[in-house]
Write an enzyme that holds these catalytic residues in place. Sequence first.
Site, mmCIF file in Angstrom:
data_model
loop_
_atom_site.group_PDB
_atom_site.id
_atom_site.type_symbol
_atom_site.label_atom_id
_atom_site.label_comp_id
_atom_site.label_asym_id
_atom_site.label_seq_id
_atom_site.Cartn_x
_atom_site.Cartn_y
_atom_site.Cartn_z
ATOM 1 N N CYS A 113 0.811 -1.226 0.000
ATOM 2 C CA CYS A 113 0.000 0.000 0.000
ATOM 3 C C CYS A 113 0.841 1.270 0.000
ATOM 4 C CB CYS A 113 -0.959 -0.006 1.188
ATOM 5 S SG CYS A 113 -2.112 -1.391 1.191
ATOM 6 N N HIS A 249 -3.527 7.359 1.932
ATOM 7 C CA HIS A 249 -3.876 6.024 1.458
ATOM 8 C C HIS A 249 -5.290 5.726 1.924
ATOM 9 C CE1 HIS A 249 -4.067 1.826 0.755
ATOM 10 N NE2 HIS A 249 -3.830 1.457 1.998
ATOM 11 N N ASN A 279 -10.093 -0.211 -0.539
ATOM 12 C CA ASN A 279 -8.635 -0.130 -0.450
ATOM 13 C C ASN A 279 -8.045 -0.685 -1.739
ATOM 14 O OD1 ASN A 279 -5.907 -0.426 0.080
ATOM 15 N ND2 ASN A 279 -6.185 -1.259 2.133
#
Length: 322
Positions: A113, A249, A279
């Site tokens: 990520c 993020h 996500n």
Amino acid sequence: MRRAVVQGVGHYLPDRVVPNAWFAETLETSDEWIRSRSGIERRHFAAEGQTTSDLATRAANAALADAGLEGDQIDAIILATSTADMTFPSAATMVQAAIGNTRGYAFDVQAVCAGFVYALAQANALIVSGQANRVLVIGAETFSRIMDWTDRSTCVLFGDGAGALVLGAEDGTGAATDRGILSTDLNSDGRYRDLLYVDGGVATQNTGKLRMEGKEVFRHAVEKLALTADAALHKAGLNADDVDWVVPHQANIRIIQSTAKKLGVEMDRVVVTVQDHGNTSAASIPLALSVGVARGQIKRGDLLVTEAIGGGLAWGAVVLRW
């Protein structure tokens, strides 16, 4: 002083939109349960046969069009992904071929990520050092390929997508008023590898599925994201009061809210897209940047801080003026 300045931005999302209700058909969960714990309402899944490099190419072409450039005018391509099409060659070289780039070089960055933050830092280094004048930086993922569909704690969280930036070399004064990347801060700590990982790969000879210790990841995320954002701002000679937009993020709305609070930034200065995309790992920040521009939130001259944490654990932040 050479600065790496954003010259174009774009994104791509697969056509298939998956609402929370879809999971309730096979799992003990509900739309309310997912929303209350993550803020996610829907996400996109790649079609059968649609690969990470396919998504990345669509986002790359959108960013090139926004910059008014052709693929062969790019010196380097950096693709942040944990779900490359193949073990090798890199997905970046597949994008290179697809956009008609024959004069540059291409490579993948794998920091889960945090991948796009890491990729931005590498692109900045190439431009500032004079090794490249234009770099295409992409984040793209097909996390739907590595989900355990029986694990309601993870499979409801992730989605597929891609975002891209074109960075170009421009002269700056060296002051914090310059446009472009002003500072970066990268970190990792391999002691925490078991908190977020995929239980497959070359060693096991299978693709594997994503595994996560959610509570521990949450705790580390809130602590480390605020610290790395502060560190990057300090390196640039700035503080949270100077920030126009935090572009985090997009993992979980509670993480985003908690990190903003620790930074001392109100939520009306945070770009939030997690409700629509879930996500998307390394794709989440460039997706949010592109959507933020399309919404009219992010404008030329705005000061942005982006921050992300992922498996490794790896985390970092970038301060840039749009």
